[in-house]
Design a protein around this motif. Sequence first.
Motif, PDB file in Angstrom:
ATOM      1  N   ILE A 183       1.426   5.509  -8.043  1.00  0.00           N
ATOM      2  CA  ILE A 183       0.467   4.421  -7.843  1.00  0.00           C
ATOM      3  C   ILE A 183      -0.391   4.779  -6.632  1.00  0.00           C
ATOM      4  O   ILE A 183       0.127   4.883  -5.516  1.00  0.00           O
ATOM      5  CB  ILE A 183       1.192   3.080  -7.578  1.00  0.00           C
ATOM      6  N   TYR A 184      -1.680   4.983  -6.854  1.00  0.00           N
ATOM      7  CA  TYR A 184      -2.594   5.329  -5.761  1.00  0.00           C
ATOM      8  C   TYR A 184      -3.295   4.079  -5.281  1.00  0.00           C
ATOM      9  O   TYR A 184      -3.842   3.320  -6.065  1.00  0.00           O
ATOM     10  CB  TYR A 184      -3.613   6.373  -6.229  1.00  0.00           C
ATOM     11  N   THR A 185      -3.261   3.880  -3.950  1.00  0.00           N
ATOM     12  CA  THR A 185      -3.776   2.626  -3.423  1.00  0.00           C
ATOM     13  C   THR A 185      -4.475   2.858  -2.089  1.00  0.00           C
ATOM     14  O   THR A 185      -4.720   4.000  -1.720  1.00  0.00           O
ATOM     15  CB  THR A 185      -2.607   1.602  -3.346  1.00  0.00           C
ATOM     16  N   ASP A 186      -4.835   1.765  -1.375  1.00  0.00           N
ATOM     17  CA  ASP A 186      -5.598   1.952  -0.147  1.00  0.00           C
ATOM     18  C   ASP A 186      -4.732   2.009   1.114  1.00  0.00           C
ATOM     19  O   ASP A 186      -5.235   1.944   2.216  1.00  0.00           O
ATOM     20  CB  ASP A 186      -6.710   0.896  -0.026  1.00  0.00           C
ATOM     21  N   VAL A 187      -3.422   2.095   0.937  1.00  0.00           N
ATOM     22  CA  VAL A 187      -2.555   2.340   2.094  1.00  0.00           C
ATOM     23  C   VAL A 187      -1.745   3.623   1.845  1.00  0.00           C
ATOM     24  O   VAL A 187      -1.693   4.109   0.722  1.00  0.00           O
ATOM     25  CB  VAL A 187      -1.586   1.164   2.366  1.00  0.00           C
ATOM     26  N   ASP A 188      -1.098   4.140   2.898  1.00  0.00           N
ATOM     27  CA  ASP A 188      -0.402   5.423   2.772  1.00  0.00           C
ATOM     28  C   ASP A 188       0.951   5.329   2.081  1.00  0.00           C
ATOM     29  O   ASP A 188       1.602   6.333   1.834  1.00  0.00           O
ATOM     30  CB  ASP A 188      -0.205   6.061   4.157  1.00  0.00           C
ATOM     31  N   GLY A 189       1.403   4.102   1.807  1.00  0.00           N
ATOM     32  CA  GLY A 189       2.705   3.913   1.181  1.00  0.00           C
ATOM     33  C   GLY A 189       3.191   2.510   1.497  1.00  0.00           C
ATOM     34  O   GLY A 189       2.411   1.676   1.972  1.00  0.00           O
ATOM     35  N   ILE A 190       4.467   2.270   1.266  1.00  0.00           N
ATOM     36  CA  ILE A 190       5.056   0.974   1.615  1.00  0.00           C
ATOM     37  C   ILE A 190       5.484   1.048   3.075  1.00  0.00           C
ATOM     38  O   ILE A 190       6.174   1.972   3.472  1.00  0.00           O
ATOM     39  CB  ILE A 190       6.289   0.668   0.734  1.00  0.00           C
ATOM     40  N   LEU A 191       5.041   0.090   3.865  1.00  0.00           N
ATOM     41  CA  LEU A 191       5.275   0.149   5.299  1.00  0.00           C
ATOM     42  C   LEU A 191       6.490  -0.685   5.702  1.00  0.00           C
ATOM     43  O   LEU A 191       6.885  -1.614   5.000  1.00  0.00           O
ATOM     44  CB  LEU A 191       4.039  -0.353   6.051  1.00  0.00           C
ATOM     45  N   THR A 192       7.039  -0.330   6.872  1.00  0.00           N
ATOM     46  CA  THR A 192       8.217  -1.048   7.375  1.00  0.00           C
ATOM     47  C   THR A 192       7.877  -2.489   7.767  1.00  0.00           C
ATOM     48  O   THR A 192       8.775  -3.305   7.918  1.00  0.00           O
ATOM     49  CB  THR A 192       8.798  -0.331   8.613  1.00  0.00           C
ATOM     50  N   ALA A 193       6.586  -2.762   7.982  1.00  0.00           N
ATOM     51  CA  ALA A 193       6.146  -4.127   8.311  1.00  0.00           C
ATOM     52  C   ALA A 193       4.634  -4.174   8.119  1.00  0.00           C
ATOM     53  O   ALA A 193       3.992  -3.138   7.943  1.00  0.00           O
ATOM     54  CB  ALA A 193       6.500  -4.484   9.750  1.00  0.00           C
ATOM     55  N   ASP A 194       4.073  -5.360   8.157  1.00  0.00           N
ATOM     56  CA  ASP A 194       2.622  -5.501   8.064  1.00  0.00           C
ATOM     57  C   ASP A 194       1.984  -4.929   9.337  1.00  0.00           C
ATOM     58  O   ASP A 194       2.231  -5.443  10.435  1.00  0.00           O
ATOM     59  CB  ASP A 194       2.294  -6.992   7.923  1.00  0.00           C
TER      60      ASP A 194
END
Length: 420
Positions: A183-194
């Motif tokens: 899944i390509y999106t506008d962040v680098d991945g799932i983050l540890t927090a906002d």
Amino acid sequence: MTVEFEMPQTKQVVVQKFGGSSLATEELLRKVAKRVAARREQGADLVVCVSAMGDTTDELLNLAHRLSGDYSPSPRETDALISTGELVSASLMGIAIRGLGHDAISLSGRQAGIQTDETFGSARIANIEPARVLREIKRGRIVVIAGFQGLTPADDTTTLGRGASDLTAVAIAASIEADVCEIYTDVDGILTADPRLVPDARVIPQIGYEEMLEMASLGAKMNPRSIEMASVHKVPMLITSSFNPHAAGTKIGNLEDQNSNMEIRKSITSIATERSVARVTLHGIADRPGIAAAIMMPLAEAGISIDVIVQNVSSHGLTDMSFTVGQEYLQRVAEITSQNTEVGYSDIATRDGLAKVSVVGTGMTNSPGYAARMFRALADANVNIEMITTSEIRITCIVDQEHVATAARALHSEFELEAD
Ligand code: ASP
Ligand code: MG
């Protein structure tokens, strides 16, 4: 006797999904096409699933509302309309990939064999008939599929719900048994927090389906239905950046299958936050069987989902019940509840301006002490806890909205999420 060896098929089958913000302009679309072509040149069989360009879906919905006068646009026509956004981006992507010298074909949801029920606007996928997609792959083509849509048994186009192109990608990946769904999106991945609340937040290298599902329903930017589908069908996923080719991204999978990683994983994976929470409290309700159902039924019928529910121990046959809802529903909930003749209560109190902060991680299953650490860290940061709920892999506190950043930062550092 002759033994025939069949060479093992080693070519990877990869499904890649690109979201609307990654396709917002001609330039971005061209970039994505180049990225797809480069992956192809490394030798993978590719299926590319696309969302509508930029804000196309919203624009089409606004247009429909302007034209429908005093009526609401019919759900069937609305789906027929908004499904076109993905058709445009799929065919343009097909054209752009061909422009780079690779064979490609675009398919609508229907052509890709996606069959749904008849719930226009949020249809469920009933079945996928992958023959056409498999045939096109076999012919050596990159298959570009319009996300977000399917077809009912009665031959009407449906859409799968806002943000549901991810779901298309995972469902297709499951049906063709792809090696991975990226899944390509506008962040680098799932983050540890906002990162807007916690500047130290970093990308989680890998996470289990279960944890991801908790986080998705807590507001991390992923479609929960797609995670659920991936988990049921064991589709390995990668969430990564469309813009930053160096991002390693986040792998989502069955961590139990990778024991070596299990040992070194952190017990808490992330801090999830959600603003805009409101609370309703009913004082002095009768403590009798059926009371909770009587309160919740009319809200469920109005399509309002209730989150944290707390009922007090009763005294003299009366009790209090509090529950939270999204702030935007508070007015309706208060109205519906005060008109509810099946429920008697002495007094209804509402409070908005709350937020939810949770620690999530499979590592806390069966190990005591996490709740105590969480409450201590919040206390040290001077954050008052309004309500508490837990699941096996999550502890959630409701706090004042003003304190959500302080709370998130305190917990991020308490559970050492800033360091690898
Ligand atoms: N274009 C659709 C939407 O905006 C689907 C998606 O983006 O995944 O909701
Ligand atoms: Mg979109």
